[in-house]
Write a protein that holds these residues in place. Sequence first.
Motif, mmCIF file in Angstrom:
data_model
loop_
_atom_site.group_PDB
_atom_site.id
_atom_site.type_symbol
_atom_site.label_atom_id
_atom_site.label_comp_id
_atom_site.label_asym_id
_atom_site.label_seq_id
_atom_site.Cartn_x
_atom_site.Cartn_y
_atom_site.Cartn_z
ATOM 1 N N SER A 151 -66.914 13.177 -16.027
ATOM 2 C CA SER A 151 -65.484 12.881 -15.900
ATOM 3 C C SER A 151 -64.823 12.825 -17.271
ATOM 4 O O SER A 151 -63.704 13.320 -17.456
ATOM 5 C CB SER A 151 -65.282 11.548 -15.171
ATOM 6 N N GLY A 152 -65.501 12.214 -18.243
ATOM 7 C CA GLY A 152 -64.970 12.177 -19.599
ATOM 8 C C GLY A 152 -64.908 13.557 -20.219
ATOM 9 O O GLY A 152 -63.924 13.918 -20.898
ATOM 10 N N TYR A 153 -65.925 14.357 -19.982
ATOM 11 C CA TYR A 153 -65.983 15.717 -20.536
ATOM 12 C C TYR A 153 -64.786 16.540 -20.065
ATOM 13 O O TYR A 153 -64.178 17.281 -20.849
ATOM 14 C CB TYR A 153 -67.292 16.374 -20.115
ATOM 15 N N PHE A 154 -64.414 16.402 -18.801
ATOM 16 C CA PHE A 154 -63.290 17.163 -18.273
ATOM 17 C C PHE A 154 -61.949 16.475 -18.517
ATOM 18 O O PHE A 154 -60.919 16.961 -18.041
ATOM 19 C CB PHE A 154 -63.494 17.424 -16.779
ATOM 20 N N SER A 155 -61.960 15.374 -19.246
ATOM 21 C CA SER A 155 -60.710 14.712 -19.637
ATOM 22 C C SER A 155 -60.384 14.963 -21.102
ATOM 23 O O SER A 155 -59.431 14.375 -21.628
ATOM 24 C CB SER A 155 -60.819 13.193 -19.395
ATOM 25 N N LEU A 161 -59.630 3.599 -9.990
ATOM 26 C CA LEU A 161 -58.823 2.797 -10.908
ATOM 27 C C LEU A 161 -59.360 2.916 -12.324
ATOM 28 O O LEU A 161 -58.592 3.075 -13.286
ATOM 29 C CB LEU A 161 -58.829 1.339 -10.461
ATOM 30 N N ALA A 162 -60.690 2.851 -12.476
ATOM 31 C CA ALA A 162 -61.292 2.972 -13.804
ATOM 32 C C ALA A 162 -60.981 4.335 -14.414
ATOM 33 O O ALA A 162 -60.631 4.429 -15.601
ATOM 34 C CB ALA A 162 -62.802 2.759 -13.714
ATOM 35 N N LEU A 163 -61.105 5.391 -13.618
ATOM 36 C CA LEU A 163 -60.845 6.738 -14.132
ATOM 37 C C LEU A 163 -59.395 6.891 -14.571
ATOM 38 O O LEU A 163 -59.105 7.547 -15.577
ATOM 39 C CB LEU A 163 -61.192 7.771 -13.058
ATOM 40 N N PHE A 164 -58.487 6.269 -13.833
ATOM 41 C CA PHE A 164 -57.070 6.305 -14.219
ATOM 42 C C PHE A 164 -56.872 5.647 -15.581
ATOM 43 O O PHE A 164 -56.218 6.204 -16.471
ATOM 44 C CB PHE A 164 -56.231 5.595 -13.152
ATOM 45 N N VAL A 165 -57.459 4.462 -15.759
ATOM 46 C CA VAL A 165 -57.325 3.743 -17.028
ATOM 47 C C VAL A 165 -57.997 4.518 -18.164
ATOM 48 O O VAL A 165 -57.419 4.687 -19.246
ATOM 49 C CB VAL A 165 -57.925 2.328 -16.913
ATOM 50 N N TRP A 166 -59.207 4.993 -17.919
ATOM 51 C CA TRP A 166 -59.928 5.727 -18.963
ATOM 52 C C TRP A 166 -59.149 6.962 -19.408
ATOM 53 O O TRP A 166 -59.027 7.230 -20.591
ATOM 54 C CB TRP A 166 -61.300 6.155 -18.448
ATOM 55 N N ASP A 205 -59.430 -9.108 -11.674
ATOM 56 C CA ASP A 205 -58.245 -8.260 -11.619
ATOM 57 C C ASP A 205 -58.543 -6.880 -12.202
ATOM 58 O O ASP A 205 -59.091 -6.753 -13.318
ATOM 59 C CB ASP A 205 -57.084 -8.894 -12.390
ATOM 60 N N LEU A 206 -58.173 -5.837 -11.432
ATOM 61 C CA LEU A 206 -58.374 -4.433 -11.827
ATOM 62 C C LEU A 206 -59.840 -4.090 -12.051
ATOM 63 O O LEU A 206 -60.147 -3.030 -12.581
ATOM 64 C CB LEU A 206 -57.566 -4.090 -13.080
ATOM 65 N N ASP A 207 -60.733 -4.991 -11.648
ATOM 66 C CA ASP A 207 -62.173 -4.786 -11.852
ATOM 67 C C ASP A 207 -62.459 -4.434 -13.324
ATOM 68 O O ASP A 207 -63.242 -3.526 -13.642
ATOM 69 C CB ASP A 207 -62.696 -3.675 -10.947
ATOM 70 N N LEU A 208 -61.823 -5.210 -14.219
ATOM 71 C CA LEU A 208 -61.882 -4.879 -15.644
ATOM 72 C C LEU A 208 -63.283 -4.922 -16.227
ATOM 73 O O LEU A 208 -63.580 -4.207 -17.192
ATOM 74 C CB LEU A 208 -60.958 -5.820 -16.431
ATOM 75 N N VAL A 232 -64.571 -1.534 -15.620
ATOM 76 C CA VAL A 232 -63.794 -0.584 -16.418
ATOM 77 C C VAL A 232 -64.266 -0.588 -17.874
ATOM 78 O O VAL A 232 -64.470 0.461 -18.482
ATOM 79 C CB VAL A 232 -62.295 -0.913 -16.339
ATOM 80 N N LEU A 233 -64.455 -1.777 -18.416
ATOM 81 C CA LEU A 233 -64.814 -1.892 -19.833
ATOM 82 C C LEU A 233 -66.302 -1.662 -20.068
ATOM 83 O O LEU A 233 -66.687 -1.078 -21.095
ATOM 84 C CB LEU A 233 -64.412 -3.277 -20.345
ATOM 85 N N GLN A 234 -67.164 -2.105 -19.152
ATOM 86 C CA GLN A 234 -68.592 -1.943 -19.379
ATOM 87 C C GLN A 234 -69.054 -0.502 -19.209
ATOM 88 O O GLN A 234 -70.019 -0.069 -19.842
ATOM 89 C CB GLN A 234 -69.380 -2.872 -18.445
ATOM 90 N N PHE A 235 -68.365 0.273 -18.352
ATOM 91 C CA PHE A 235 -68.699 1.687 -18.197
ATOM 92 C C PHE A 235 -67.935 2.580 -19.180
ATOM 93 O O PHE A 235 -68.192 3.787 -19.241
ATOM 94 C CB PHE A 235 -68.400 2.160 -16.770
ATOM 95 N N LEU A 236 -66.992 2.008 -19.918
ATOM 96 C CA LEU A 236 -66.157 2.786 -20.831
ATOM 97 C C LEU A 236 -66.943 3.658 -21.810
ATOM 98 O O LEU A 236 -66.574 4.815 -22.044
ATOM 99 C CB LEU A 236 -65.226 1.835 -21.597
#
Length: 364
Positions: free
Chosen positions: A79-83, A139-144, A177-180, A183-187
């Motif tokens: 997902s990161g590679y294609f972003s 949600l994580a992909l949107f933030v990332w 909230d937002l499963d942060l 989001v942050l640990q997989f960042l």
Amino acid sequence: MTDPAVRTASARGTAEAEARPAAPPAKKRDAFFDNAKYLAIVLVAMGHAWEPLRDGSRAVSALYIVVYTFHMPAFIIISGYFSRSFDFRPDRVRRLITGIAVPYIVFEVAYSLFNRWAGDDPSMEISLLDPWYLTWFLLALFVWRMTAPIWRLVRWPVPLSLAIAMLATISPDIGDDLDLQRVLQFLPFFVLGLRMKPEHFQLVRRKEVRILAVPVFAATAVFAYWAVTRMNMAWFFHRDSAQELGAPWWAGAVMTLALFGCSLVLTACFYAWVPGRRMWFTALGAGTLCGYLLHGFLAKSAGIWDWYDAGWLHQPQGAVFVTVVAAVIVTVLCTPPFQRIFRFALEPDMAWAFKKEQRNSEKS
């Protein structure tokens, strides 16, 4: 006899057609990435199918640990590679909204209503700030992806993202909230994908890496079997701080680095065995989001309606049966017919929601 004026007009039209630049060829999809996405989503479904079997089988629990170490990192890196090219150009922002934000809203509401009805929980609130079950990834992909331009600017993006992940793991006050936490640990995996180039994937697909992957996976399975009774599996979900898992704060930083390293090794081994040529399942790689989100309803139904009550399912042959069924179901959910049926939720056009000038800019 042809009129000279007609011949002149025809010649002029031919010359103009030759002078006009040819339309760029359609970008060809790389079979490797579609294969990797499909195989990763199959592992996700298998992991969910194993959850009710873990208490009665140490072997299933060990396989569960192995799969959970790398299946989401493998997906997130791609997902990161294609972003890598994401910026705030209007057409890319529109795709971010229609391809990630809208599916998140639709399925967050759908999952909440499903749990109200099937789970007999009428008091469950519908909240876009508290992702339920599988929607956390959208949600994580949107933030990332929104932060992708930042990671292209900083000097040491991967170490910085690792530092952020470590700080999150030692911060119990972050909350749900937002499963942060997730989001942050997989960042770091997303940021690593942003920094990767095609040649990096070629490195792990060499024959020697493919051969080495076999003993690595075998050793990991043996270690996981040993660790089942000695380690808290919640570490592999990346959704809690160290203190919430009953560990000292410094353990969070240590485990973040340790799991990042282990996940990278197993992800490299996974990529090594992903076929690079077109296979019968290659086309299903385009439908992995559909399979991912839809299979969650069945996974939750299994627990709600006690599909695992039969004693034989908790025997070795039952575990094999459940694994095969999970793989078949998610495969079917990734097929084009399901993609077409749920396109309204996963890939809505939403032309009515965007300015005409912006839509025209996408065509230019």
